[in-house]
Design a protein around this motif. Sequence first.
Motif, PDB file in Angstrom:
ATOM      1  N   ARG A 139       0.812  -1.219   0.000  1.00  0.00           N
ATOM      2  CA  ARG A 139       0.000   0.000   0.000  1.00  0.00           C
ATOM      3  C   ARG A 139       0.844   1.268   0.000  1.00  0.00           C
ATOM      4  O   ARG A 139       0.644   2.156  -0.840  1.00  0.00           O
ATOM      5  N   GLN A 140       1.759   1.400   0.962  1.00  0.00           N
ATOM      6  CA  GLN A 140       2.501   2.655   1.085  1.00  0.00           C
ATOM      7  C   GLN A 140       3.244   2.989  -0.202  1.00  0.00           C
ATOM      8  O   GLN A 140       3.206   4.133  -0.688  1.00  0.00           O
ATOM      9  N   ALA A 141       3.918   2.000  -0.772  1.00  0.00           N
ATOM     10  CA  ALA A 141       4.741   2.267  -1.949  1.00  0.00           C
ATOM     11  C   ALA A 141       3.896   2.585  -3.178  1.00  0.00           C
ATOM     12  O   ALA A 141       4.156   3.559  -3.890  1.00  0.00           O
ATOM     13  N   ILE A 142       2.878   1.770  -3.443  1.00  0.00           N
ATOM     14  CA  ILE A 142       2.128   1.968  -4.684  1.00  0.00           C
ATOM     15  C   ILE A 142       1.247   3.212  -4.620  1.00  0.00           C
ATOM     16  O   ILE A 142       1.096   3.928  -5.619  1.00  0.00           O
ATOM     17  N   THR A 143       0.698   3.507  -3.446  1.00  0.00           N
ATOM     18  CA  THR A 143      -0.122   4.726  -3.352  1.00  0.00           C
ATOM     19  C   THR A 143       0.743   5.981  -3.385  1.00  0.00           C
ATOM     20  O   THR A 143       0.319   7.016  -3.925  1.00  0.00           O
ATOM     21  N   ALA A 144       1.942   5.921  -2.836  1.00  0.00           N
ATOM     22  CA  ALA A 144       2.839   7.079  -2.904  1.00  0.00           C
ATOM     23  C   ALA A 144       3.279   7.334  -4.337  1.00  0.00           C
ATOM     24  O   ALA A 144       3.365   8.491  -4.784  1.00  0.00           O
ATOM     25  N   LEU A 145       3.561   6.271  -5.084  1.00  0.00           N
ATOM     26  CA  LEU A 145       3.919   6.432  -6.488  1.00  0.00           C
ATOM     27  C   LEU A 145       2.750   7.024  -7.273  1.00  0.00           C
ATOM     28  O   LEU A 145       2.923   7.944  -8.088  1.00  0.00           O
ATOM     29  N   HIS A 146       1.555   6.516  -7.021  1.00  0.00           N
ATOM     30  CA  HIS A 146       0.368   7.019  -7.713  1.00  0.00           C
ATOM     31  C   HIS A 146       0.152   8.498  -7.395  1.00  0.00           C
ATOM     32  O   HIS A 146      -0.156   9.304  -8.288  1.00  0.00           O
ATOM     33  N   ALA A 147       0.313   8.875  -6.133  1.00  0.00           N
ATOM     34  CA  ALA A 147       0.117  10.276  -5.737  1.00  0.00           C
ATOM     35  C   ALA A 147       1.147  11.177  -6.405  1.00  0.00           C
ATOM     36  O   ALA A 147       0.820  12.301  -6.842  1.00  0.00           O
ATOM     37  N   TYR A 148       2.397  10.721  -6.480  1.00  0.00           N
ATOM     38  CA  TYR A 148       3.451  11.511  -7.145  1.00  0.00           C
ATOM     39  C   TYR A 148       3.078  11.760  -8.600  1.00  0.00           C
ATOM     40  O   TYR A 148       3.178  12.894  -9.103  1.00  0.00           O
ATOM     41  N   LEU A 149       2.644  10.722  -9.296  1.00  0.00           N
ATOM     42  CA  LEU A 149       2.294  10.874 -10.709  1.00  0.00           C
ATOM     43  C   LEU A 149       1.021  11.705 -10.895  1.00  0.00           C
ATOM     44  O   LEU A 149       0.932  12.531 -11.809  1.00  0.00           O
ATOM     45  N   THR A 150       0.041  11.500 -10.025  1.00  0.00           N
ATOM     46  CA  THR A 150      -1.223  12.237 -10.123  1.00  0.00           C
ATOM     47  C   THR A 150      -0.992  13.746 -10.059  1.00  0.00           C
ATOM     48  O   THR A 150      -1.664  14.524 -10.754  1.00  0.00           O
ATOM     49  N   ALA A 151      -0.023  14.157  -9.242  1.00  0.00           N
ATOM     50  CA  ALA A 151       0.250  15.587  -9.068  1.00  0.00           C
ATOM     51  C   ALA A 151       1.012  16.189 -10.239  1.00  0.00           C
ATOM     52  O   ALA A 151       1.111  17.422 -10.339  1.00  0.00           O
ATOM     53  N   ARG A 152       1.519  15.333 -11.161  1.00  0.00           N
ATOM     54  CA  ARG A 152       2.450  15.865 -12.167  1.00  0.00           C
ATOM     55  C   ARG A 152       2.135  15.490 -13.613  1.00  0.00           C
ATOM     56  O   ARG A 152       2.762  16.035 -14.522  1.00  0.00           O
ATOM     57  N   VAL A 153       1.233  14.541 -13.855  1.00  0.00           N
ATOM     58  CA  VAL A 153       0.926  14.166 -15.243  1.00  0.00           C
ATOM     59  C   VAL A 153      -0.581  14.244 -15.463  1.00  0.00           C
ATOM     60  O   VAL A 153      -1.372  14.264 -14.512  1.00  0.00           O
ATOM     61  N   ALA A 155      -4.328  13.310 -16.019  1.00  0.00           N
ATOM     62  CA  ALA A 155      -5.093  12.219 -15.409  1.00  0.00           C
ATOM     63  C   ALA A 155      -5.364  11.085 -16.390  1.00  0.00           C
ATOM     64  O   ALA A 155      -5.415   9.908 -15.993  1.00  0.00           O
ATOM     65  N   ASP A 156      -5.533  11.422 -17.679  1.00  0.00           N
ATOM     66  CA  ASP A 156      -5.864  10.360 -18.627  1.00  0.00           C
ATOM     67  C   ASP A 156      -4.688   9.444 -18.938  1.00  0.00           C
ATOM     68  O   ASP A 156      -4.845   8.411 -19.591  1.00  0.00           O
ATOM     69  N   LEU A 157      -3.502   9.793 -18.457  1.00  0.00           N
ATOM     70  CA  LEU A 157      -2.333   8.919 -18.624  1.00  0.00           C
ATOM     71  C   LEU A 157      -2.237   7.859 -17.537  1.00  0.00           C
ATOM     72  O   LEU A 157      -1.540   6.853 -17.704  1.00  0.00           O
ATOM     73  N   LEU A 158      -2.884   8.105 -16.418  1.00  0.00           N
ATOM     74  CA  LEU A 158      -2.803   7.173 -15.291  1.00  0.00           C
ATOM     75  C   LEU A 158      -3.609   5.910 -15.592  1.00  0.00           C
ATOM     76  O   LEU A 158      -4.718   5.976 -16.135  1.00  0.00           O
ATOM     77  N   PRO A 159      -3.094   4.734 -15.212  1.00  0.00           N
ATOM     78  CA  PRO A 159      -3.794   3.489 -15.510  1.00  0.00           C
ATOM     79  C   PRO A 159      -4.953   3.193 -14.571  1.00  0.00           C
ATOM     80  O   PRO A 159      -5.735   2.265 -14.832  1.00  0.00           O
ATOM     81  N   CYS A 160      -5.071   3.944 -13.475  1.00  0.00           N
ATOM     82  CA  CYS A 160      -6.139   3.678 -12.506  1.00  0.00           C
ATOM     83  C   CYS A 160      -6.301   4.875 -11.594  1.00  0.00           C
ATOM     84  O   CYS A 160      -5.491   5.804 -11.609  1.00  0.00           O
ATOM     85  N   THR A 161      -7.335   4.821 -10.779  1.00  0.00           N
ATOM     86  CA  THR A 161      -7.560   5.857  -9.773  1.00  0.00           C
ATOM     87  C   THR A 161      -7.059   5.379  -8.416  1.00  0.00           C
ATOM     88  O   THR A 161      -6.807   4.186  -8.209  1.00  0.00           O
ATOM     89  N   LEU A 207       4.976   4.433 -16.722  1.00  0.00           N
ATOM     90  CA  LEU A 207       4.611   5.833 -16.897  1.00  0.00           C
ATOM     91  C   LEU A 207       5.672   6.747 -16.299  1.00  0.00           C
ATOM     92  O   LEU A 207       6.022   7.781 -16.887  1.00  0.00           O
ATOM     93  N   LEU A 208       6.172   6.380 -15.141  1.00  0.00           N
ATOM     94  CA  LEU A 208       7.242   7.140 -14.502  1.00  0.00           C
ATOM     95  C   LEU A 208       8.441   7.237 -15.439  1.00  0.00           C
ATOM     96  O   LEU A 208       9.044   8.308 -15.602  1.00  0.00           O
ATOM     97  N   ASP A 209       8.783   6.141 -16.079  1.00  0.00           N
ATOM     98  CA  ASP A 209       9.920   6.125 -16.995  1.00  0.00           C
ATOM     99  C   ASP A 209       9.624   6.939 -18.256  1.00  0.00           C
ATOM    100  O   ASP A 209      10.445   7.731 -18.718  1.00  0.00           O
ATOM    101  N   ALA A 210       8.428   6.749 -18.822  1.00  0.00           N
ATOM    102  CA  ALA A 210       8.064   7.430 -20.068  1.00  0.00           C
ATOM    103  C   ALA A 210       8.011   8.943 -19.899  1.00  0.00           C
ATOM    104  O   ALA A 210       8.253   9.699 -20.852  1.00  0.00           O
ATOM    105  N   GLN A 211       7.701   9.407 -18.691  1.00  0.00           N
ATOM    106  CA  GLN A 211       7.576  10.836 -18.427  1.00  0.00           C
ATOM    107  C   GLN A 211       8.845  11.434 -17.806  1.00  0.00           C
ATOM    108  O   GLN A 211       8.806  12.538 -17.254  1.00  0.00           O
ATOM    109  N   THR A 212       9.954  10.718 -17.906  1.00  0.00           N
ATOM    110  CA  THR A 212      11.188  11.156 -17.260  1.00  0.00           C
ATOM    111  C   THR A 212      11.563  12.609 -17.562  1.00  0.00           C
ATOM    112  O   THR A 212      11.834  13.378 -16.625  1.00  0.00           O
ATOM    113  N   PRO A 213      11.599  13.051 -18.813  1.00  0.00           N
ATOM    114  CA  PRO A 213      12.016  14.448 -19.053  1.00  0.00           C
ATOM    115  C   PRO A 213      11.123  15.464 -18.339  1.00  0.00           C
ATOM    116  O   PRO A 213      11.624  16.422 -17.731  1.00  0.00           O
TER     117      PRO A 213
END
Length: 400
Positions: A139-153, A155-161, A207-213
Amino acid sequence: MTAGITGATHVVDATAVMGLLPGRPRLLALGEPTHGEDVLLELRNDLFRQLVEQEGYRTIAIESDCMMGLVVDEHVTSGTGVLDEVMERGFSHGWGAFAGNRELVRWMRAYNDGRPASEQLHFAGFDGPLEITGAASPRQAITALHAYLTARVDADLLPCTAETLDRLLGADDRWTNPAAMRDPSQSVGQTPEANQLRLLADDLVALLDAQTPHLLAASSPDDWDRARLYGRTATGLLRYHFWMADTSPNRIARLCALRDSMMAANLLALAERGPTLVNAHNSHLQRDKSSMRMGGLPLEWWSAGAIVSAHLGQGYAFLATALGTVRHHGVDAPPPDTVEGLLYALEQQRCLVDARRLAAALADAAPAPRVSPWYGYSPLDPAHLAGNDGIVFVRDARPS
């Protein structure tokens, strides 16, 4: 032979350590044959202080939960938290109770006080969120990763809510059930929900890798490093839980290998960031395969040190540590025909040994393997001597 052994010994300090190596390695690892001995933690602290101050190492990583270690890093870099709470919340396996670890954290905080961020010393745990009795919820790891991406990419790029993740994760005690370590049927690691989470974690890391730049421009270096840690930990934990549910004879060996693989991935990430000092059990840091017997069966797997060494070459260096006696645990003076026995006869309380020179001096002697009467102490394996860059020998441990 005695002259050859004596000629291979040095004082234990940073200058002597660097003299054994062709250059400053990205990862310099100091092993230990048992956990929690004050004399070994004090030696580690003294040596690591010298290497930080004289050789420019900027991270200290120990065999502790990588997620919990973030609490310690926040404290040593910014002063966040009270030391007592940091020691309780920032270490796994009970390591926070050791006086030597407390002194290490206290010194790191004092070292950083008043220094600019670019010169500060960082702390890291490099073990997965794993215990002998089981593994943490992802939980801690996957939700923290999701929150990091949610704040920066977008929403339609995210695979889930976040709600989907929460539903699939369910109650954390399903994941941490200690019965699952011995009984695969108690594990949730191969349920449909867990399998879907593995796919989503993989998509989030992709997604984290694809959005690296974009993410490097939108994040601080520390935030980016943390996001990558969240990704490694989420995928690693879900893989570990999957194999906890396995029923094949290779189950335990595979779990041991997965743990060391997670350790290696964390160490390689730290090496990317800068020169790092590492402390863990010898068995996790050696270049040779690790092994043990369980249920009468021999188990073997590649250690984190072996994996890292294969990637970094001379960028990785390993000093094994050995003890002559641990009398408070029934480990008395070593037999004279063992490696520890030969070093014990030198009557030096501590010394640094050129491992390859020692191996050459003992080439015709065929020292016997030492057998420890206490399960908690792992003797040196004479067959592994040449795979070490050095050996730190401490003659006698004392009770805490």
